[in-house]
Design an enzyme around this catalytic site. Structure first.
Site, PDB file in Angstrom:
ATOM      1  N   HIS A  38     -11.993  -9.150   9.464  1.00 37.22           N
ATOM      2  CA  HIS A  38     -12.455  -7.216   9.650  1.00 37.22           C
ATOM      3  C   HIS A  38     -13.886  -6.935   8.582  1.00 37.22           C
ATOM      4  O   HIS A  38     -13.601  -6.099   9.198  1.00 37.22           O
ATOM      5  CB  HIS A  38     -11.543  -6.917   7.900  1.00 37.22           C
ATOM      6  CG  HIS A  38      -9.218  -6.335   8.159  1.00 37.22           C
ATOM      7  ND1 HIS A  38      -8.992  -6.181   6.964  1.00 37.22           N
ATOM      8  CD2 HIS A  38      -8.663  -6.438   9.075  1.00 37.22           C
ATOM      9  CE1 HIS A  38      -7.375  -6.348   7.563  1.00 37.22           C
ATOM     10  NE2 HIS A  38      -7.814  -6.545   8.794  1.00 37.22           N
TER      11      HIS A  38
ATOM     12  N   HIS B 101      -1.367  -6.238  17.626  1.00 39.71           N
ATOM     13  CA  HIS B 101      -0.579  -6.972  16.462  1.00 39.71           C
ATOM     14  C   HIS B 101      -1.011  -6.039  15.222  1.00 39.71           C
ATOM     15  O   HIS B 101      -1.825  -6.713  14.117  1.00 39.71           O
ATOM     16  CB  HIS B 101      -0.373  -8.474  16.224  1.00 39.71           C
ATOM     17  CG  HIS B 101       0.346  -9.734  16.903  1.00 39.71           C
ATOM     18  ND1 HIS B 101      -0.206  -9.446  18.358  1.00 39.71           N
ATOM     19  CD2 HIS B 101       1.204 -10.008  17.192  1.00 39.71           C
ATOM     20  CE1 HIS B 101       0.307 -10.025  19.817  1.00 39.71           C
ATOM     21  NE2 HIS B 101       1.172 -10.097  18.565  1.00 39.71           N
TER      22      HIS B 101
ATOM     23  N   GLU C 182       3.042  -2.567  16.851  1.00 42.32           N
ATOM     24  CA  GLU C 182       3.710  -3.407  16.072  1.00 42.32           C
ATOM     25  C   GLU C 182       5.255  -3.426  16.573  1.00 42.32           C
ATOM     26  O   GLU C 182       5.926  -2.438  17.101  1.00 42.32           O
ATOM     27  CB  GLU C 182       3.455  -3.065  15.094  1.00 42.32           C
ATOM     28  CG  GLU C 182       4.240  -3.373  13.672  1.00 42.32           C
ATOM     29  CD  GLU C 182       4.095  -4.630  13.717  1.00 42.32           C
ATOM     30  OE1 GLU C 182       3.147  -5.016  13.167  1.00 42.32           O
ATOM     31  OE2 GLU C 182       5.192  -5.173  12.593  1.00 42.32           O
TER      32      GLU C 182
ATOM     33  N   ASP D 289      -3.636 -10.595  16.725  1.00 44.81           N
ATOM     34  CA  ASP D 289      -3.861 -10.580  15.397  1.00 44.81           C
ATOM     35  C   ASP D 289      -2.479 -11.444  15.125  1.00 44.81           C
ATOM     36  O   ASP D 289      -1.792 -10.520  14.360  1.00 44.81           O
ATOM     37  CB  ASP D 289      -4.264  -9.712  14.587  1.00 44.81           C
ATOM     38  CG  ASP D 289      -4.155 -10.316  12.804  1.00 44.81           C
ATOM     39  OD1 ASP D 289      -4.149 -11.698  12.284  1.00 44.81           O
ATOM     40  OD2 ASP D 289      -4.251  -9.043  12.166  1.00 44.81           O
TER      41      ASP D 289
HETATM   42  C1  LIG Z   1      -0.911 -10.652  10.782  1.00 47.28           C
HETATM   43  S1  LIG Z   1       0.262  -9.249  10.433  1.00 47.28           S
HETATM   44  C2  LIG Z   1      -1.550  -8.340  11.073  1.00 47.28           C
HETATM   45  C3  LIG Z   1      -2.019  -7.593  10.343  1.00 47.28           C
HETATM   46  C4  LIG Z   1      -3.012  -7.157  10.981  1.00 47.28           C
HETATM   47  N1  LIG Z   1      -3.986  -6.992  12.350  1.00 47.28           N
HETATM   48  C5  LIG Z   1      -4.672  -6.382   9.913  1.00 47.28           C
HETATM   49  O1  LIG Z   1      -5.725  -7.033  10.688  1.00 47.28           O
HETATM   50  O2  LIG Z   1      -4.079  -5.133   9.280  1.00 47.28           O
HETATM   51  C6  LIG Z   1       0.992  -9.733  12.179  1.00 47.28           C
HETATM   52  C7  LIG Z   1       1.730  -8.432  12.178  1.00 47.28           C
HETATM   53  O3  LIG Z   1       2.395  -8.629  13.838  1.00 47.28           O
HETATM   54  C8  LIG Z   1       3.117  -8.206  14.221  1.00 47.28           C
HETATM   55  N2  LIG Z   1       4.237  -8.991  14.404  1.00 47.28           N
HETATM   56  C9  LIG Z   1       4.972  -9.994  15.087  1.00 47.28           C
HETATM   57  N3  LIG Z   1       5.266 -10.331  16.213  1.00 47.28           N
HETATM   58  C10 LIG Z   1       4.921  -9.592  17.065  1.00 47.28           C
HETATM   59  C11 LIG Z   1       4.584  -8.926  18.554  1.00 47.28           C
HETATM   60  N4  LIG Z   1       5.569 -10.020  18.954  1.00 47.28           N
HETATM   61  N5  LIG Z   1       4.014  -8.077  19.144  1.00 47.28           N
HETATM   62  C12 LIG Z   1       3.786  -7.621  18.345  1.00 47.28           C
HETATM   63  N6  LIG Z   1       3.566  -7.561  16.258  1.00 47.28           N
HETATM   64  C13 LIG Z   1       3.838  -8.421  16.181  1.00 47.28           C
HETATM   65  C14 LIG Z   1       3.816  -8.729  11.939  1.00 47.28           C
HETATM   66  O4  LIG Z   1       5.299  -8.007  12.525  1.00 47.28           O
HETATM   67  C15 LIG Z   1       3.410  -8.117  11.443  1.00 47.28           C
HETATM   68  O5  LIG Z   1       2.918  -6.975  11.373  1.00 47.28           O
END
Ligand SMILES: C[S@@+](CC[C@H](N)C(=O)[O-])C[C@H]1O[C@@H](n2cnc3c(N)ncnc32)[C@H](O)[C@@H]1O
Length: 281
Positions: A18, A41, A122, A168
């Site tokens: 971040h 993500h 998401e 991410d």
């Molecule tokens: C590491 S977290 C994201 C954190 C966020 N980027 C942050 O910095 O606050 C990863 C997220 O990706 C979502 N996710 C998993 N597979 C995914 C996909 N194929 N496409 C989109 N989101 C996905 C998960 O549900 C999760 O909420």
């Protein structure tokens, strides 16, 4: 899809990611022209650190709490990030009382100017529902409940012709490095001048090395930026470090990273195995 970011919100990896995200947003805002951000993500938007998931792991205590404790020793490049966390916690006198931690889509939406745009993607239905609630107050942020890897080429290039894609993934499935590499390659073909920021976990160097081998490096180059809070170790229980690859990094971010990384590393270190790396790709 079992990953829930609430268990890790505000940890050392979030701090590393971040801080870099806020540096990129600050650079994009330096020009008058509008920009677009795709967060592929995105997670839930923001997190209540007093709730069970976060308080059970207590990871923010070794992340954002350490950063606030070191605030007076940090270079100016950390100020926009810490100010944003404060904005989400109005009336917070003592950083130990921090309750709300912003995720990437909230930090991005909060940094947008009038004509800038965010598309936050998401795939998990419950996380997407929370994300819609978290971003409801931001009129130029839109949430899409869909697959983030597929969204990258399909949402690029943006009409603004300037922008950032943050990728991410949770890296919980074995194909996520190859899916990330394909999405980045396809996205870069459609939007060659855009900046991409790709986060990856470090336990050992395997994931970072695999990404570096498979990602395209554009004309304006790339950077590999890592911190280790302890020495990389394949038997470690959790992460030992956090990595970010930047493609088409925005000048002069390399200088800011080189100035900030030693202090970030000192602030978040668990032991003498801590370190950092900043390399051109
Ligand atoms: C590491 S977290 C994201 C954190 C966020 N980027 C942050 O910095 O606050 C990863 C997220 O990706 C979502 N996710 C998993 N597979 C995914 C996909 N194929 N496409 C989109 N989101 C996905 C998960 O549900 C999760 O909420």
């Amino acid at each position: 899809m079992n990953y829930r970011h609430a268990f890790h919100a505000g940890n050392f990896a979030d701090v590393h990611k971040h801080w870099i995200l806020m540096l990129l947003l600050e650079r994009l805002s330096a020009k008058d022209k509008p920009f677009f951000v795709l967060d592929s993500h995105a997670g839930a938007g923001f997190y209540d650190l007093t709730r069970d998931e976060s308080s059970r792991t207590g990871e923010a205590a070794d992340g954002i709490a350490h950063l606030f404790a070191a605030e007076t020793r940090l270079p100016d490049s950390f100020a926009p990030y810490l100010e944003a966390v404060r904005r989400l916690n109005p009336g917070m006198d003592d950083p130990n009382d921090l309750r709300w931690y912003p995720g990437s889509p909230w930090l991005i939406a909060d940094a947008l100017r009038q004509d800038d745009r965010l598309s936050a993607v998401e795939a998990h239905p419950e996380q997407a529902r929370l994300l819609k609630e978290s971003l409801a107050e931001f009129r130029n942020a839109r949430v899409y409940e869909r697959d983030g890897y597929e969204a990258i080429p399909s949402m690029l290039p943006p009409k603004e012709k300037r922008g950032l894609t943050l990728i991410d993934p949770p890296y919980e499935n074995s194909d996520e490095v190859s899916r990330t590499a394909k999405a980045v390659s396809d996205g870069m073909k459609r939007f060659a001048t855009g900046t991409m920021a790709i986060w990856y976990p470090i336990k050992t160097h395997d994931v970072g090395d695999a990404l570096v081998e498979s990602l395209p490096v554009p004309d304006r180059g790339g950077l590999r930026c890592e911190i280790f809070v302890t020495a990389p170790d394949s038997d470690a229980v959790g992460l030992t470090g956090s990595g970010m690859i930047l493609l088409n990094p925005i000048w002069p971010i390399e200088d800011r990273l080189r100035e900030g990384l030693p202090l970030l590393c000192e602030t978040l270190a668990r032991d003498g195995g801590a370190g950092w790396r900043l390399e051109a790709l």
